[in-house]
Design a protein around this motif. Structure first.
Motif, mmCIF file in Angstrom:
data_model
loop_
_atom_site.group_PDB
_atom_site.id
_atom_site.type_symbol
_atom_site.label_atom_id
_atom_site.label_comp_id
_atom_site.label_asym_id
_atom_site.label_seq_id
_atom_site.Cartn_x
_atom_site.Cartn_y
_atom_site.Cartn_z
ATOM 1 N N VAL A 103 -6.486 -10.784 -2.039
ATOM 2 C CA VAL A 103 -5.906 -10.639 -0.695
ATOM 3 C C VAL A 103 -4.975 -9.421 -0.637
ATOM 4 C CG1 VAL A 103 -4.366 -11.705 0.986
ATOM 5 C CG2 VAL A 103 -6.132 -13.070 -0.135
ATOM 6 N N ILE A 104 -4.196 -9.199 -1.700
ATOM 7 C CA ILE A 104 -3.246 -8.079 -1.707
ATOM 8 C C ILE A 104 -3.998 -6.741 -1.725
ATOM 9 C CG2 ILE A 104 -1.363 -6.953 -2.974
ATOM 10 C CD1 ILE A 104 -0.713 -9.779 -4.147
ATOM 11 N N GLY A 105 -5.001 -6.657 -2.617
ATOM 12 C CA GLY A 105 -5.702 -5.394 -2.799
ATOM 13 C C GLY A 105 -6.876 -5.196 -1.860
ATOM 14 N N GLY A 106 -7.480 -6.295 -1.419
ATOM 15 C CA GLY A 106 -8.613 -6.212 -0.502
ATOM 16 C C GLY A 106 -9.972 -6.187 -1.171
ATOM 17 N N TYR A 107 -9.996 -6.116 -2.484
ATOM 18 C CA TYR A 107 -11.265 -6.033 -3.203
ATOM 19 C C TYR A 107 -11.196 -6.862 -4.474
ATOM 20 C CZ TYR A 107 -11.847 -1.781 -0.392
ATOM 21 O OH TYR A 107 -11.936 -0.892 0.635
ATOM 22 N N CYS A 108 -12.388 -7.064 -5.097
ATOM 23 C CA CYS A 108 -12.444 -7.480 -6.487
ATOM 24 C C CYS A 108 -13.043 -6.294 -7.254
ATOM 25 C CB CYS A 108 -13.256 -8.763 -6.637
ATOM 26 S SG CYS A 108 -14.928 -8.626 -6.014
ATOM 27 N N PRO A 109 -13.068 -6.312 -8.574
ATOM 28 C CA PRO A 109 -13.486 -5.103 -9.303
ATOM 29 C C PRO A 109 -14.869 -4.566 -8.900
ATOM 30 C CG PRO A 109 -12.375 -6.603 -10.786
ATOM 31 C CD PRO A 109 -12.522 -7.337 -9.484
ATOM 32 N N GLY A 119 -16.745 5.852 -0.105
ATOM 33 C CA GLY A 119 -15.667 6.684 0.420
ATOM 34 C C GLY A 119 -14.372 5.984 0.770
ATOM 35 N N ARG A 120 -14.208 4.717 0.403
ATOM 36 C CA ARG A 120 -12.958 4.025 0.737
ATOM 37 C C ARG A 120 -11.848 4.468 -0.208
ATOM 38 N NH1 ARG A 120 -17.108 3.178 3.975
ATOM 39 N NH2 ARG A 120 -16.636 1.653 5.589
ATOM 40 N N ILE A 121 -10.872 5.211 0.337
ATOM 41 C CA ILE A 121 -9.779 5.747 -0.478
ATOM 42 C C ILE A 121 -8.942 4.601 -1.064
ATOM 43 C CG2 ILE A 121 -7.846 7.395 -0.504
ATOM 44 C CD1 ILE A 121 -10.305 8.731 0.561
ATOM 45 N N ASP A 122 -8.737 3.553 -0.257
ATOM 46 C CA ASP A 122 -7.944 2.418 -0.742
ATOM 47 C C ASP A 122 -8.617 1.748 -1.936
ATOM 48 O OD1 ASP A 122 -9.813 1.872 1.351
ATOM 49 O OD2 ASP A 122 -9.109 -0.203 1.377
ATOM 50 N N ALA A 123 -9.951 1.760 -1.970
ATOM 51 C CA ALA A 123 -10.666 1.158 -3.094
ATOM 52 C C ALA A 123 -10.486 1.988 -4.361
ATOM 53 C CB ALA A 123 -12.145 1.016 -2.766
ATOM 54 N N LYS B 126 -7.752 -0.848 6.365
ATOM 55 C CA LYS B 126 -6.477 -1.529 6.553
ATOM 56 C C LYS B 126 -6.442 -2.186 7.926
ATOM 57 C CE LYS B 126 -3.827 2.269 8.534
ATOM 58 N NZ LYS B 126 -3.429 1.493 9.709
ATOM 59 N N GLY B 127 -5.452 -3.021 8.139
ATOM 60 C CA GLY B 127 -5.247 -3.615 9.452
ATOM 61 C C GLY B 127 -4.624 -2.613 10.402
ATOM 62 N N PRO B 128 -4.484 -2.979 11.690
ATOM 63 C CA PRO B 128 -4.012 -2.018 12.688
ATOM 64 C C PRO B 128 -2.521 -1.665 12.601
ATOM 65 C CG PRO B 128 -4.425 -4.151 13.710
ATOM 66 C CD PRO B 128 -4.901 -4.258 12.299
ATOM 67 N N VAL B 129 -1.687 -2.510 12.002
ATOM 68 C CA VAL B 129 -0.243 -2.244 12.064
ATOM 69 C C VAL B 129 0.333 -1.579 10.807
ATOM 70 C CG1 VAL B 129 0.294 -3.987 13.795
ATOM 71 C CG2 VAL B 129 0.277 -4.639 11.389
ATOM 72 N N VAL B 130 -0.279 -1.809 9.666
ATOM 73 C CA VAL B 130 0.284 -1.295 8.412
ATOM 74 C C VAL B 130 0.053 0.214 8.295
ATOM 75 C CG1 VAL B 130 -1.793 -1.741 7.046
ATOM 76 C CG2 VAL B 130 0.427 -1.758 5.930
ATOM 77 N N SER B 131 1.046 0.919 7.691
ATOM 78 C CA SER B 131 0.881 2.363 7.511
ATOM 79 C C SER B 131 -0.105 2.643 6.384
ATOM 80 C CB SER B 131 2.225 3.009 7.188
ATOM 81 O OG SER B 131 2.604 2.696 5.864
ATOM 82 N N ARG B 132 -0.664 3.838 6.390
ATOM 83 C CA ARG B 132 -1.659 4.185 5.373
ATOM 84 C C ARG B 132 -1.047 4.167 3.976
ATOM 85 N NH1 ARG B 132 -5.824 7.548 7.832
ATOM 86 N NH2 ARG B 132 -5.743 9.075 6.177
ATOM 87 N N SER B 133 0.169 4.743 3.843
ATOM 88 C CA SER B 133 0.762 4.822 2.509
ATOM 89 C C SER B 133 1.123 3.428 1.983
ATOM 90 C CB SER B 133 1.982 5.729 2.521
ATOM 91 O OG SER B 133 2.866 5.330 3.538
ATOM 92 N N LYS B 134 1.585 2.563 2.888
ATOM 93 C CA LYS B 134 1.929 1.208 2.451
ATOM 94 C C LYS B 134 0.670 0.460 2.013
ATOM 95 C CE LYS B 134 5.016 -2.564 3.681
ATOM 96 N NZ LYS B 134 5.694 -3.293 4.770
ATOM 97 N N ARG B 135 -0.406 0.659 2.749
ATOM 98 C CA ARG B 135 -1.677 0.028 2.385
ATOM 99 C C ARG B 135 -2.124 0.502 0.997
ATOM 100 N NH1 ARG B 135 -5.164 -2.802 0.471
ATOM 101 N NH2 ARG B 135 -7.337 -2.166 0.606
ATOM 102 N N LEU B 136 -1.962 1.787 0.716
ATOM 103 C CA LEU B 136 -2.399 2.309 -0.584
ATOM 104 C C LEU B 136 -1.537 1.741 -1.713
ATOM 105 C CD1 LEU B 136 -3.351 6.036 0.134
ATOM 106 C CD2 LEU B 136 -4.822 4.017 -0.003
ATOM 107 N N VAL B 137 -0.220 1.615 -1.468
ATOM 108 C CA VAL B 137 0.655 1.024 -2.485
ATOM 109 C C VAL B 137 0.198 -0.401 -2.794
ATOM 110 C CG1 VAL B 137 2.993 0.175 -2.925
ATOM 111 C CG2 VAL B 137 2.658 2.453 -1.948
ATOM 112 N N PHE B 138 -0.119 -1.157 -1.729
ATOM 113 C CA PHE B 138 -0.528 -2.539 -1.965
ATOM 114 C C PHE B 138 -1.941 -2.645 -2.532
ATOM 115 C CE2 PHE B 138 3.404 -3.390 0.005
ATOM 116 C CZ PHE B 138 3.778 -4.641 -0.463
ATOM 117 N N ALA B 139 -2.785 -1.658 -2.264
ATOM 118 C CA ALA B 139 -4.100 -1.620 -2.913
ATOM 119 C C ALA B 139 -3.915 -1.493 -4.422
ATOM 120 C CB ALA B 139 -4.932 -0.467 -2.376
ATOM 121 N N PHE B 140 -2.980 -0.613 -4.811
ATOM 122 C CA PHE B 140 -2.708 -0.414 -6.240
ATOM 123 C C PHE B 140 -2.163 -1.706 -6.866
ATOM 124 C CE2 PHE B 140 -0.137 0.805 -9.861
ATOM 125 C CZ PHE B 140 -0.941 1.725 -10.525
ATOM 126 N N ILE B 141 -1.176 -2.309 -6.197
ATOM 127 C CA ILE B 141 -0.581 -3.546 -6.719
ATOM 128 C C ILE B 141 -1.654 -4.639 -6.836
ATOM 129 C CG2 ILE B 141 1.055 -5.414 -6.205
ATOM 130 C CD1 ILE B 141 2.827 -3.281 -4.837
#
Lengths: 199, 195
Positions: A103-109, A119-123, B126-141
């Motif tokens: 839920v936090i990251g949005g993905y599994c490995p 192209g998903r930068i967050d991934a 990401k969802g509509p309200v969260v900032s891009r940088s915050k989303r990336l930090v939480f993606a990493f976490i």
């Protein structure tokens, strides 16, 4: 007889080519299902799109029935298919932690890899997190080693552990999946109605 | 989702398009039916059992790559890490690993599917309200948390839930139920990230 690799039908080097081809199929269907999108994946946990559940359990049932029938037909030797040993307590904790990370990251490995490919930068950033977490675990392993190795039950299946006929458990899983698919459709309809069809 | 097509752009109304024009103008193709995609995924998994005698996986490939990278910058340290020792035993190359090559395939297969469906694009999910940088930090976490969960669970959603699930592996089923429990338990806390 299968598994073909275990019967020496191809070499270890060839097996890496086979791995690549299997991976192509895996990645293709993950992306087809929409699992290259974090928003699609996490929708499962906000109950408005149950695709994760539907795809996962359809895949489990398909492979399970395939394995069961190939074994009954004498084509596949199930004892040669690798089974990850069970360590109940750490696996229960690991599952909870992994679910939170999902839920936090949005993905599994696996889905993160598919999402990075499209192209998903967050991934991609999530992937760096995976590497960092793995490295941290490797460094901290001496501290958690005793818990990590607790409640070892060896390689054991549900039919073996509860002493039930294999076919009966297979049948129960199929029934459970069909019931789950019906329930998932019901929840989706219910939520769509309460949202008035728009979000 | 069903209401997205209620208003058509002006240039798409009142004139007919050729099939190619329509394809080039339309956005990403809709996703597959989940049951069909699930059957496809299940057949790939079954093929892996029949060909290799093992299922699919993802987190194990990450461990192999971490072992390989650490071994190339600090070999003595890497080899002293008990958790990674299995990948480095007897001078083995950790990258010559089933899961590493399978992972390369996943990348190629997903890219192929994404290109065919016009879904491959550089974006941040990401969802509509969260900032891009915050989303990336939480993606990493989230990735780091997931790696630790996978280490205790002996696998992730691919290696445990999918593969072990279809083999009726006891630990895999316990793990899989807990994945859903853990995700639903924290979903409300992270709603801001997605909704």
């Amino acid at each position: 007889m299968a598994p073909l690799f275990k019967y020496g039908l191809f070499s270890a080097d060839t097996s890496l080519v086979v791995a690549f081809i299997i991976g192509i199929g895996f990645g293709f269907f993950l992306e087809r299902a929409g699992f290259g999108s974090a928003r699609k994946l996490v929708s499962q946990f906000y109950l408005d799109d149950m695709a994760v559940f539907k795809v996962m359990f359809t895949a489990i049932v398909t492979a399970m029935l395939g394995v069961t029938y190939l074994t009954w037909m004498g084509v596949l030797d199930l004892s040669l298919v690798y089974l990850v040993p069970t360590y109940l307590a750490p696996q229960v904790v690991g599952g909870l932690v992994l679910g939170a990370g999902f839920v936090i990251g949005g993905y599994c490995p696996g889905t993160a890899l598919a999402a990075t490919a499209t192209g998903r930068i967050d991934a991609l950033v999530y992937g760096f997190g995976l590497y960092a977490g793995t490295l941290a675990f490797a460094e901290a392993y001496p501290l958690v080693k005793s818990f990590h190795g607790m409640t070892s039950l060896g390689q054991v299946t549900i039919p073996q552990y509860f002493n039930l006929p294999y076919g009966l458990v297979v049948f129960a899983v199929v029934l459970m999946a069909v019931g789950g698919f019906w329930g998932a459709g019901w929840v989706e309809k219910k939520l769509a109605a309460s949202n008035g069809g728009s979000r | 989702m069903s209401s997205t097509a209620t208003t058509l752009p002006a240039d798409r109304v009142g004139r007919s398009m050729t099939a190619d024009e329509a394809a080039a103008r339309s956005g990403p193709a809709p996703y597959s039916n989940p049951y069909l995609a699930g059957i496809g995924l299940g057949l790939v998994l079954l093929a892996s059992f029949v060909l290799m005698g093992r299922g699919l996986g993802a987190s194990g490939g990450v461990s192999a790559v971490v072992a390989g990278l650490l071994n190339s910058v600090a070999p003595a340290h890497a080899q002293s890490r008990e958790w990674l020792a299995g990948y480095l035993a007897d001078g083995a190359n950790p990258l010559k690993e089933f899961l590493v090559f399978e992972g390369l395939g996943v990348f190629a297969g997903a890219l192929l599917s994404g290109l065919l469906a016009r879904r491959a694009m550089f974006i941040i999910e990401k969802g509509p309200v969260v900032s891009r940088s915050k989303r990336l930090v939480f993606a990493f976490i989230g990735g780091a948390v997931m790696a630790i969960g996978a280490a205790f669970g002996r696998g992730c959603t691919s290696g445990q839930a999918l593969t072990g699930g279809s083999l009726l592996n006891l630990g895999s089923w316990a793990f899989m139920l807990m994945v859903f429990a853990g995700a639903y338990a924290v979903a409300r806390l992270f709603r801001w990230e997605w909704r």
